[in-house]
Design a protein around this motif. Sequence first.
Motif, PDB file in Angstrom:
ATOM      1  N   HIS A 186       0.821  -1.207   0.000  1.00 12.61           N
ATOM      2  CA  HIS A 186       0.000   0.000   0.000  1.00 12.61           C
ATOM      3  C   HIS A 186       0.859   1.263   0.000  1.00 12.61           C
ATOM      4  O   HIS A 186       0.568   2.222  -0.716  1.00 12.61           O
ATOM      5  N   ARG A 187       1.909   1.254   0.818  1.00 13.88           N
ATOM      6  CA  ARG A 187       2.775   2.431   0.892  1.00 13.88           C
ATOM      7  C   ARG A 187       3.452   2.677  -0.455  1.00 13.88           C
ATOM      8  O   ARG A 187       3.559   3.815  -0.916  1.00 13.88           O
ATOM      9  N   PHE A 188       3.912   1.598  -1.094  1.00 16.81           N
ATOM     10  CA  PHE A 188       4.524   1.691  -2.420  1.00 16.81           C
ATOM     11  C   PHE A 188       3.547   2.314  -3.411  1.00 16.81           C
ATOM     12  O   PHE A 188       3.918   3.181  -4.211  1.00 16.81           O
ATOM     13  N   THR A 189       2.286   1.893  -3.362  1.00 14.38           N
ATOM     14  CA  THR A 189       1.282   2.400  -4.294  1.00 14.38           C
ATOM     15  C   THR A 189       1.025   3.883  -4.074  1.00 14.38           C
ATOM     16  O   THR A 189       0.868   4.647  -5.035  1.00 14.38           O
ATOM     17  N   ILE A 190       0.985   4.304  -2.831  1.00 14.91           N
ATOM     18  CA  ILE A 190       0.732   5.714  -2.524  1.00 14.91           C
ATOM     19  C   ILE A 190       1.832   6.598  -3.115  1.00 14.91           C
ATOM     20  O   ILE A 190       1.562   7.614  -3.765  1.00 14.91           O
ATOM     21  N   PHE A 191       3.097   6.189  -2.923  1.00 12.47           N
ATOM     22  CA  PHE A 191       4.192   7.001  -3.446  1.00 12.47           C
ATOM     23  C   PHE A 191       4.275   6.903  -4.972  1.00 12.47           C
ATOM     24  O   PHE A 191       4.705   7.853  -5.635  1.00 12.47           O
ATOM     25  N   THR A 192       3.860   5.763  -5.530  1.00  7.06           N
ATOM     26  CA  THR A 192       3.784   5.652  -6.984  1.00  7.06           C
ATOM     27  C   THR A 192       2.740   6.612  -7.537  1.00  7.06           C
ATOM     28  O   THR A 192       2.960   7.287  -8.558  1.00  7.06           O
ATOM     29  N   PHE A 193       1.603   6.689  -6.872  1.00  4.49           N
ATOM     30  CA  PHE A 193       0.553   7.625  -7.269  1.00  4.49           C
ATOM     31  C   PHE A 193       1.081   9.060  -7.241  1.00  4.49           C
ATOM     32  O   PHE A 193       0.837   9.845  -8.162  1.00  4.49           O
ATOM     33  N   ILE A 194       1.832   9.397  -6.192  1.00  5.97           N
ATOM     34  CA  ILE A 194       2.407  10.737  -6.084  1.00  5.97           C
ATOM     35  C   ILE A 194       3.362  10.997  -7.247  1.00  5.97           C
ATOM     36  O   ILE A 194       3.352  12.076  -7.853  1.00  5.97           O
ATOM     37  N   ALA A 195       4.197   9.992  -7.592  1.00  2.00           N
ATOM     38  CA  ALA A 195       5.154  10.160  -8.684  1.00  2.00           C
ATOM     39  C   ALA A 195       4.452  10.382 -10.016  1.00  2.00           C
ATOM     40  O   ALA A 195       4.866  11.229 -10.818  1.00  2.00           O
ATOM     41  N   VAL A 196       3.368   9.637 -10.260  1.00  2.00           N
ATOM     42  CA  VAL A 196       2.638   9.777 -11.519  1.00  2.00           C
ATOM     43  C   VAL A 196       1.943  11.136 -11.592  1.00  2.00           C
ATOM     44  O   VAL A 196       1.935  11.791 -12.642  1.00  2.00           O
ATOM     45  N   VAL A 197       1.373  11.581 -10.485  1.00  8.80           N
ATOM     46  CA  VAL A 197       0.724  12.896 -10.464  1.00  8.80           C
ATOM     47  C   VAL A 197       1.753  13.995 -10.719  1.00  8.80           C
ATOM     48  O   VAL A 197       1.530  14.916 -11.526  1.00  8.80           O
ATOM     49  N   PHE A 198       2.898  13.915 -10.029  1.00 10.84           N
ATOM     50  CA  PHE A 198       3.962  14.899 -10.260  1.00 10.84           C
ATOM     51  C   PHE A 198       4.379  14.908 -11.734  1.00 10.84           C
ATOM     52  O   PHE A 198       4.578  15.976 -12.333  1.00 10.84           O
ATOM     53  N   SER A 199       4.528  13.710 -12.312  1.00 16.03           N
ATOM     54  CA  SER A 199       4.971  13.606 -13.702  1.00 16.03           C
ATOM     55  C   SER A 199       3.969  14.257 -14.648  1.00 16.03           C
ATOM     56  O   SER A 199       4.349  15.001 -15.563  1.00 16.03           O
ATOM     57  N   SER A 200       2.689  13.965 -14.438  1.00 11.69           N
ATOM     58  CA  SER A 200       1.658  14.536 -15.304  1.00 11.69           C
ATOM     59  C   SER A 200       1.645  16.062 -15.208  1.00 11.69           C
ATOM     60  O   SER A 200       1.505  16.759 -16.218  1.00 11.69           O
ATOM     61  N   VAL A 201       1.793  16.571 -13.997  1.00 10.55           N
ATOM     62  CA  VAL A 201       1.774  18.026 -13.803  1.00 10.55           C
ATOM     63  C   VAL A 201       3.008  18.676 -14.425  1.00 10.55           C
ATOM     64  O   VAL A 201       2.910  19.695 -15.133  1.00 10.55           O
ATOM     65  N   MET A 202       4.193  18.083 -14.214  1.00 12.20           N
ATOM     66  CA  MET A 202       5.425  18.675 -14.729  1.00 12.20           C
ATOM     67  C   MET A 202       5.479  18.635 -16.252  1.00 12.20           C
ATOM     68  O   MET A 202       6.026  19.535 -16.886  1.00 12.20           O
ATOM     69  N   MET A 203       4.923  17.579 -16.858  1.00  5.92           N
ATOM     70  CA  MET A 203       4.873  17.527 -18.323  1.00  5.92           C
ATOM     71  C   MET A 203       4.024  18.662 -18.886  1.00  5.92           C
ATOM     72  O   MET A 203       4.271  19.146 -19.993  1.00  5.92           O
ATOM     73  N   LYS A 204       3.010  19.055 -18.120  1.00  6.63           N
ATOM     74  CA  LYS A 204       2.179  20.183 -18.535  1.00  6.63           C
ATOM     75  C   LYS A 204       2.902  21.519 -18.347  1.00  6.63           C
ATOM     76  O   LYS A 204       2.778  22.431 -19.167  1.00  6.63           O
ATOM     77  N   LEU A 205       3.662  21.628 -17.255  1.00  2.94           N
ATOM     78  CA  LEU A 205       4.288  22.904 -16.918  1.00  2.94           C
ATOM     79  C   LEU A 205       5.545  23.180 -17.738  1.00  2.94           C
ATOM     80  O   LEU A 205       5.807  24.325 -18.110  1.00  2.94           O
ATOM     81  N   ILE A 206       6.347  22.125 -18.000  1.00  2.50           N
ATOM     82  CA  ILE A 206       7.582  22.311 -18.752  1.00  2.50           C
ATOM     83  C   ILE A 206       7.252  22.346 -20.244  1.00  2.50           C
ATOM     84  O   ILE A 206       6.690  21.389 -20.782  1.00  2.50           O
ATOM     85  N   PRO A 207       7.574  23.409 -20.934  1.00  3.72           N
ATOM     86  CA  PRO A 207       7.198  23.519 -22.357  1.00  3.72           C
ATOM     87  C   PRO A 207       8.043  22.608 -23.240  1.00  3.72           C
ATOM     88  O   PRO A 207       9.191  22.279 -22.908  1.00  3.72           O
ATOM     89  N   ILE A 208       7.468  22.185 -24.372  1.00  5.13           N
ATOM     90  CA  ILE A 208       8.214  21.405 -25.355  1.00  5.13           C
ATOM     91  C   ILE A 208       9.251  22.314 -26.009  1.00  5.13           C
ATOM     92  O   ILE A 208       8.920  23.376 -26.539  1.00  5.13           O
ATOM     93  N   THR A 209      10.511  21.908 -25.960  1.00 10.39           N
ATOM     94  CA  THR A 209      11.620  22.722 -26.450  1.00 10.39           C
ATOM     95  C   THR A 209      12.498  21.894 -27.381  1.00 10.39           C
ATOM     96  O   THR A 209      12.950  20.811 -26.992  1.00 10.39           O
ATOM     97  N   GLN A 210      12.733  22.372 -28.573  1.00  9.08           N
ATOM     98  CA  GLN A 210      13.571  21.662 -29.550  1.00  9.08           C
ATOM     99  C   GLN A 210      15.021  22.052 -29.336  1.00  9.08           C
ATOM    100  O   GLN A 210      15.478  23.119 -29.747  1.00  9.08           O
ATOM    101  N   ILE A 211      15.781  21.174 -28.668  1.00 13.34           N
ATOM    102  CA  ILE A 211      17.201  21.431 -28.423  1.00 13.34           C
ATOM    103  C   ILE A 211      18.036  21.064 -29.646  1.00 13.34           C
ATOM    104  O   ILE A 211      18.994  21.746 -29.979  1.00 13.34           O
ATOM    105  N   THR A 212      17.679  19.961 -30.292  1.00 15.20           N
ATOM    106  CA  THR A 212      18.422  19.480 -31.447  1.00 15.20           C
ATOM    107  C   THR A 212      17.461  18.843 -32.440  1.00 15.20           C
ATOM    108  O   THR A 212      16.378  18.382 -32.060  1.00 15.20           O
TER     109      THR A 212
END
Length: 291
Positions: free
Chosen positions: A87-113
């Motif tokens: 259960h504890r593993f699942t809770i922190f996994t949920f937090i990681a997925v939520v963080f990932s979804s939010v950060m993908m929205k906040l960080i703009p797509i940038t063409q480096i190369t």
Amino acid sequence: MDDLQRVMRRHQYTAKVSTAFLYSICVSIAMNFFWQPGNIYASGITGFAQLLSTLSGRFFSVSISIPVLLFLLNLPLFVLAWRQISHRFTIFTFIAVVFSSVMMKLIPITQITFDPIICAIFGGVVNGFGTGLALKNGISTGGLDIIGLVIGKKTGKSIGTINISFNAFIIVAAGFVFGWPYAFYSALSIFVNGKVMDMVYTRQQKMQVMIVTDKPRKVIDHIQNRMRRGITIVHDAEGAYQHDEKTILFTVISRYEMHDLQVAMRDSDPKAFVSISDTVKILGHFYEPMI
């Protein structure tokens, strides 16, 4: 004692949440700086979310964003982790997925190369590092990490190897959607991602240890106090140089436990001869600590 345990537990929780946030930055950089600009598909559920987002944009009037799809596709896997891992593993996994979804929205797509090979390699390196770091700290990034941990517990396969084996469909899909050269670029990125993940997440890597000592009981006590590992004892060995009596100890550890072994040997018999072999295939029971 109870106060100390609460402080330590709070510190562990803070470290896990911080690691989940660091992973979310890594996967967002890999996605928005390398994979998306380079038309590279990621591994696992992240790559599948990319595929669905691309297809929805081509065949329907509305394109569903990758962060939203990533979260929705992980929902059934949260249930699997809750039942099969902890259960504890699942809770922190949920937090990681939520963080990932939010950060993908906040960080703009940038063409480096514009070089897809560079996008494939560096995307795999950045994401593999973040994923391995998350697993090393006892949390998952969702998706195939959960499936890999469940299967790995039953088969002993490494997380990276399981991750690679699940991604043939993603590679073929990249070929149909972006062209076959991009299928090879995606395969390269998935391979690099898996290898970097295995380099960082060392708990699944087995090592055979041979110890030649004249203080076997002390060595055994120190090792077993630090690690839950069985030890095979070979008595009446003889040193060829001075012909003194020695005892040979055999055990198998994970690379993650290397530091604990070094400390145990330093405290028990710093003059012992220790030989360590990598890439050990295990048949039978090998204790895996609970996540």
